[in-house]
Design a protein around this motif. Structure first.
Motif, PDB file in Angstrom:
ATOM      1  N   ALA A   1       1.870   3.234   3.365  1.00 10.11           N
ATOM      2  CA  ALA A   1       3.028   4.041   2.993  1.00 10.11           C
ATOM      3  C   ALA A   1       3.707   3.456   1.758  1.00 10.11           C
TER       4      ALA A   1
ATOM      5  N   TYR B   1      13.003  -4.032   1.245  1.00 11.32           N
ATOM      6  CA  TYR B   1      12.247  -3.328   2.288  1.00 11.32           C
ATOM      7  C   TYR B   1      10.828  -3.017   1.815  1.00 11.32           C
ATOM      8  N   TYR B   2      10.689  -2.756   0.526  1.00 11.47           N
ATOM      9  CA  TYR B   2       9.364  -2.486  -0.024  1.00 11.47           C
ATOM     10  C   TYR B   2       8.460  -3.700   0.162  1.00 11.47           C
TER      11      TYR B   2
ATOM     12  N   ASP C   1       3.352  -5.785   5.958  1.00 13.91           N
ATOM     13  CA  ASP C   1       3.104  -5.212   7.282  1.00 13.91           C
ATOM     14  C   ASP C   1       1.885  -4.286   7.185  1.00 13.91           C
TER      15      ASP C   1
ATOM     16  N   ASN D   1       0.699  -2.202   9.080  1.00 16.06           N
ATOM     17  CA  ASN D   1       0.920  -0.845   9.580  1.00 16.06           C
ATOM     18  C   ASN D   1       1.724   0.015   8.617  1.00 16.06           C
ATOM     19  N   GLN D   2       2.394  -0.613   7.650  1.00 15.79           N
ATOM     20  CA  GLN D   2       3.242   0.134   6.730  1.00 15.79           C
ATOM     21  C   GLN D   2       2.804  -0.004   5.277  1.00 15.79           C
ATOM     22  N   ARG D   3       1.790  -0.819   5.042  1.00  9.83           N
ATOM     23  CA  ARG D   3       1.367  -1.091   3.664  1.00  9.83           C
ATOM     24  C   ARG D   3       0.915   0.182   2.949  1.00  9.83           C
TER      25      ARG D   3
ATOM     26  N   ARG E   1      13.075   1.934   5.390  1.00 13.66           N
ATOM     27  CA  ARG E   1      11.611   2.004   5.505  1.00 13.66           C
ATOM     28  C   ARG E   1      11.172   3.406   5.931  1.00 13.66           C
ATOM     29  N   ASP E   2      11.958   4.030   6.809  1.00 12.68           N
ATOM     30  CA  ASP E   2      11.597   5.359   7.296  1.00 12.68           C
ATOM     31  C   ASP E   2      11.576   6.388   6.176  1.00 12.68           C
TER      32      ASP E   2
ATOM     33  N   MET F   1       7.401  -4.020   3.742  1.00 13.56           N
ATOM     34  CA  MET F   1       6.369  -3.055   4.107  1.00 13.56           C
ATOM     35  C   MET F   1       5.003  -3.470   3.585  1.00 13.56           C
TER      36      MET F   1
ATOM     37  N   VAL G   1       8.195   6.029   4.523  1.00 15.12           N
ATOM     38  CA  VAL G   1       7.190   6.640   5.398  1.00 15.12           C
ATOM     39  C   VAL G   1       7.241   8.162   5.276  1.00 15.12           C
TER      40      VAL G   1
END
Length: 338
Positions: A234, A221-222, A228, A230-232, A201-202, A225, A205
């Motif tokens: 990205a 992982y996509y 989420d 907070n990560q959508r 995930r990093d 994300m 980001v």
């Protein structure tokens, strides 16, 4: 008899398992997969069969634990991720070969041990993620192109020694031979934008932040994300590329299961193994974690299917496991992480 029952009770307490777990009508699982991923499956299995399923979860060390417990282990099945961990169980002689018509019919030969010492349950693709605003569609389509000097300073990855990358590097050895695979890995290292770090995930980001333009990561992982908040953003900044889709296919890894040597509830364990390959279970398991069902008759979820068509590399995962040690040494030789 009294002393035997006392010993069983003590063992159950030490393992944080209910005493009933040592009795008939139960199946005991050691799992590297988090319990919430298994709960919908195991609840459905219990409703269907009446067999209670108990899970001991650990992030690491289950192989050592099985080895230490020996024939007294209460574990019937091990459920895990990554071919390396499944192969470790086989190398330590902790698994029992099992073959049934159902298992062989539902799980392709490339996704199971040739002697039935483990079976894949779901697969995940090792994708290339590319910045939507900085990488043109079709500009990179293969793993081999990651070593092209045009990407110098533009690639992010996690540690080269992480099992997901080791499996990919092992597949490159299988396809190209060790010398060419090492040349490719050196080229990939030379193109890194920063020292390998973080998780998959990093890397996505980092693309969103402009640190790099492309990265390697597992497909599920996509999906995580996107769910989420907070990560959508990205995740939405990248395109998904299925490498080598027009050739040998995209590299995959698996989650899987193995019957233990000790298996006190062997018959129940095999019933669970067979249930986990059914369309019902495969759909539940794959949907919860945005993975691809191992059973080829079961389609991926609508969300996963929307990412594009996966043409998996049919290289037997056992071959990848056999090249794992060579891949780790190759990572050291090119000093990938430094």
């Amino acid at each position: 008899m009294r002393s035997r029952l006392t010993a069983i009770a003590i063992l159950a307490i030490l393992l944080n398992l209910p005493l009933a777990a040592m009795a008939a009508g139960e199946v005991n699982i050691y799992s590297y997969r988090q319990p919430y991923l298994l709960e919908p499956l195991l609840d459905a299995f219990t409703r269907k069969t009446g067999i209670e399923a108990n899970v001991v979860f650990a992030r690491n060390g289950l192989a050592e634990r099985l080895q230490r417990e020996g024939r007294n282990s209460p574990a019937d099945l091990v459920m895990t991720v990554d071919i390396a961990r499944l192969n470790e169980l086989v190398e330590r002689d902790l698994t029992e070969a099992v073959t049934t018509a159902t298992l062989e019919q539902d799980i392709p030969a490339s996704l199971r041990h040739p002697e039935g010492k483990w079976y894949g349950l779901t697969s995940r693709a090792r994708l290339i993620f590319a910045a939507k605003d900085r990488v043109e569609p079709g500009e990179i389509t293969t793993y081999e192109e990651l070593a092209d000097p045009k990407w110098k300073g533009r690639i992010c990855t996690r540690s080269g020694k992480h099992p997901y990358n080791v499996a990919l590097f092992a597949s490159m050895i299988a396809h190209h031979g060790e010398a060419k695979a090492q040349q490719w890995l050196q080229g990939l290292k030379d193109n890194l934008a920063r020292r390998p770090q973080g998780g998959d995930r990093d890397q996505i980001v980092a693309i969103a932040e402009g640190v790099c333009d492309i990265a390697l990561g597992n497909s599920y992982y996509y999906g995580k994300m996107l769910e989420d908040e907070n990560q959508r953003a990205a995740a939405e900044s990248v395109n998904l590329i299925f490498p080598n889709a027009g050739g040998r296919g995209t590299h995959i890894n698996i989650s899987g299961m193995a019957l233990t040597h000790s298996a006190p509830n062997r018959d129940n364990a095999i019933k669970l193994m067979e249930y986990l390959t059914t369309p019902e279970a495969q759909t539940i398991y794959a949907t919860v974690n945005y993975e691809y069902p191992a059973n080829p008759e079961v389609p991926p979820s609508d969300v996963v299917a929307g990412w594009g068509t996966l043409h998996p590399d049919d290289l037997p995962l056992n071959t990848i496991a056999e090249n794992r040690e060579a891949a780790v040494k190759m990572v050291d030789r090119v000093n990938y992480d430094n």
